[in-house]
Design an enzyme around this catalytic site. Structure first.
Site, PDB file in Angstrom:
ATOM      1  N   CYS A 148       0.868  -1.171   0.000  1.00  0.00           N
ATOM      2  CA  CYS A 148       0.000   0.000   0.000  1.00  0.00           C
ATOM      3  C   CYS A 148       0.904   1.219   0.000  1.00  0.00           C
ATOM      4  CB  CYS A 148      -0.962  -0.032   1.180  1.00  0.00           C
ATOM      5  SG  CYS A 148      -0.150   0.004   2.788  1.00  0.00           S
ATOM      6  N   HIS A 186      -3.695   9.491   4.936  1.00  0.00           N
ATOM      7  CA  HIS A 186      -3.936   8.051   5.054  1.00  0.00           C
ATOM      8  C   HIS A 186      -5.184   7.831   5.909  1.00  0.00           C
ATOM      9  CE1 HIS A 186      -3.322   3.795   5.966  1.00  0.00           C
ATOM     10  NE2 HIS A 186      -2.423   3.772   4.994  1.00  0.00           N
TER      11      HIS A 186
END
Length: 641
Positions: A27, A555
């Site tokens: 990720c 995030h």
């Protein structure tokens, strides 16, 4: 060595090797690796590496937290392990055959280039001293300098034995021994003494006489030996690496230390001398014969082609096979016209960089052009290519034209190099050590000056300031030279310190300084004006580089990289230019709460080290566009956007 090659290899070794990997994804900040046997993982060793922030096991996978450069590390791991399943279950192969071949040649030749050039400079110095009468041929000074100058190429199979062994992943000392076997003292003389038993390829340029046998098998050993050769040891070590890896799997651990080298040297050495060596010499002789044939047909065309393709090949990293041909020519004849023909290339980039430096009013370009000029002085032209010439393509074309003219002057005047050395220090390599005068040196100076004048004049007269203005965002950064930048809230919610987050990678500040926002609605807006550098496929992580140079990472939540059911919706794509307050992503916050998923959102400056400090605003609740922190940087430490 590629930037993350060592780190990727370190990770692979400490998770049980590539055979222990079932699946690997990533990720925004971490690798997610599914393994066959988790007990093979050495977490303590992994976390001891300064490039790895931390490791943890979650969802049945090992998470190796690296930071925003994780994508580059992931790509390097894929290159090393070859075939792997992706998120979609598809497989990824390594690079094309041509790219792998070029990369292998680069790995083998480049590590030796420094000492090769160093010896070339000494050989050139020796030639100059003899030609000027400062020392006598046969004197102690001449003998010692000659040994220093020629040691590298004389023992090249040993040096390449080491570098090729490293490239093929085998014991480098075994590789060195196999190289030493090829040039063992008097082996060529001994193998070619006595009566000829029979000949192979008689009446052809590839004729080989057989004088000796190995248990009845004919030994074909070139009369000139393998000194200074390249291809034989490369192919022998390629074979040896396969043998060693096979033995490593088959032999008991207690015997590997001595049995593996013993059997590898015995088998690869025998096969190398009996089979691979002769075949490689045929290949090498064939390449040289083909090149000679092309030059016999049209020397101008041959060298025009060589000089024109060299610089574009540098862009793709494919120039080393061409240099290898030059080294083969040098090893065979004691001089190289191929290397001489590409010699003026670095001087054209010196000229282009100097012209741009003197003409430009752009601060950023001046700061790029002068260091690139200095690098080109030592034949390191990549900074010039990527920073000065290639961005304005006509400049790169001018360098190619200058290189063509300079290369043809040297080729048509038959002025080869008698030692391998590039850049300004290589000029003396054009002095013939046989004492035939300075004609080659004179032609070298003429060729390089002509190449520089052509490139400099064309660059100077066609220069336009607006060509180096860069993008609008770069121009703003150069003009303002801002020392601080305010980042605003990308969502409505409640502020809490980063160290209160459940995710240790953000909590310990290793990924950068910033804040955590607990959202009260599922919309994310841009905290600054800039460019979207990355957006994860699900939309839960977005990277933006601001107009003033801050690299902002947003995030959303924890471990949401595969939660497609949360219905993240993306409104921008990677590469998009965004304005402060522009909608980036939306998500179903209510569904997250129903599933009891963490929605805490980290907003950090991932290039925190570029700043003196990140000053947090003393607020507890924020709305979109409310200031949340200020990034402070000194003018003297300003870096380009």
């Amino acid at each position: 060595m590629r930037k993350y090659e060592k780190l990727a290899s370190f990770i692979i070794n400490n998770i049980g090797g590539k055979d222990n990997i079932v699946n690997i994804t990533h990720c925004m900040t971490r690798l997610r690796i599914k393994l066959k046997d988790n007990d093979k993982v050495n977490i303590e060793e992994l976390e001891s590496n300064n490039n790895i922030i931390s490791c943890q096991k979650a969802e049945g996978k090992l998470q190796v937290i690296i930071g925003t450069q994780v994508g580059e590390v992931y790509e390097e791991i894929i290159k090393q392990i070859g075939k792997v399943k992706t998120n979609e279950g598809t497989s990824q192969e390594g690079n094309s055959l041509i790219n792998r071949f070029a990369a292998t040649i680069t790995k083998i030749v480049v590590p030796a280039l420094g000492v090769l050039c160093a010896c070339g400079i000494i050989a050139g110095l020796n030639s100059v001293l003899i030609a000027t009468g400062m020392i006598e041929s046969g004197s102690g000074t001449n003998i010692l300098l000659n040994a220093m100058g020629n040691a590298c190429l004389t023992f090249f199979p040993v040096i390449l034995g080491y570098t090729s062994a490293v490239a093929f992943g085998m014991n480098p000392f075994v590789g060195m021994i196999l190289g030493a076997v090829l040039i063992f003292p008097n082996i060529s003389t001994d193998m070619n003494s006595g009566k000829v038993m029979f000949s192979i390829f008689a009446n052809s340029p590839f004729k080989m006489d057989v004088f000796k046998t190995f248990f009845g098998l004919p030994i074909i050993f070139p009369a000139t030996g393998y000194t200074s050769t390249l291809i034989p040891i490369m192919l022998i070590n390629l074979c040896a690496s396969k043998i060693e890896k096979f033995l490593d799997k088959q032999l008991p651990d207690v015997t590997k230390q001595f049995l593996a080298p013993f059997l590898t040297i015995l088998i690869a050495g025998t096969v190398g001398v009996l089979v691979i060596g002769p075949i490689s010499m045929i290949i090498q002789n064939g390449l040289q014969a083909g090149l000679s044939l092309l030059m016999d047909k049209s020397q101008i065309l041959a060298f025009a082609l060589i000089t024109l393709i060299y610089q574009p090949l540098v862009i793709f990293g494919l120039h080393w096979p061409l240099i290898t041909l030059g080294l083969m020519e040098f090893a065979s004849t004691g001089s190289s016209l191929i290397v001489a023909a590409i010699f003026p290339a670095s001087f054209t980039h010196m000229a282009a960089c100097l012209a741009v430096f003197l003409r430009t009013k752009n601060i950023k370009m001046r700061n790029i052009a002068f260091p690139a000029f200095l690098s080109a002085c030592f034949c390191i032209i990549e900074p010039s290519i990527y920073g000065v010439t290639l961005p304005v393509k006509k400049r790169f074309g001018f360098c190619m034209v200058g290189g063509l003219v300079g290369g043809l002057i040297l080729a048509l005047s038959n002025s080869p190099m008698f030692a391998i050395s590039m850049g300004t220090t290589g000029i003396m390599s054009f002095v013939n050590p046989q004492g035939s005068g300075f004609a080659g040196l004179v032609w070298c100076v003429i060729a390089c000056v002509a190449a520089m004048i052509i490139t400099f004049v064309l660059t100077w007269i066609t220069y336009r300031d607006e060509e180096d203005a860069g993008s609008e965002e770069d121009a703003k950064a150069i003009k303002k030279l801002n020392t601080k930048e305010t980042i605003v809230a990308p969502m409505n919610g409640t502020i809490k310190p980063l160290d209160d987050m459940d995710d240790i990678a953000f909590a310990n500040g290793s990924l950068g300084k910033g804040v955590c926002i607990v959202p009260n609605e599922g919309k994310v807006f841009s905290p600054c004006s800039g460019k979207v550098t990355v957006i994860f496929p699900t939309g839960h992580a977005i990277g933006i580089k601001s107009d003033d140079g801050a690299e902002i990472l947003i995030h959303i939540g924890t471990d949401l990289y595969d939660k497609k059911e949360l219905l993240f919706k993306k409104y921008v794509s990677q590469g998009d230019i965004v304005k402060r307050g522009q909608l980036l992503v939306s998500f179903d916050l209510n569904k997250m709460k129903e599933k009891k998923l963490n929605a805490d959102t980290a907003v950090i400056v991932s290039n925190t080290n570029d700043y003196l400090d990140i000053l947090l605003n003393n607020v507890t609740t924020v709305k979109v566009k409310d200031p949340i922190f200020t990034a402070v940087r000194a003018k003297s430490e300003f870096k380009e956007a």
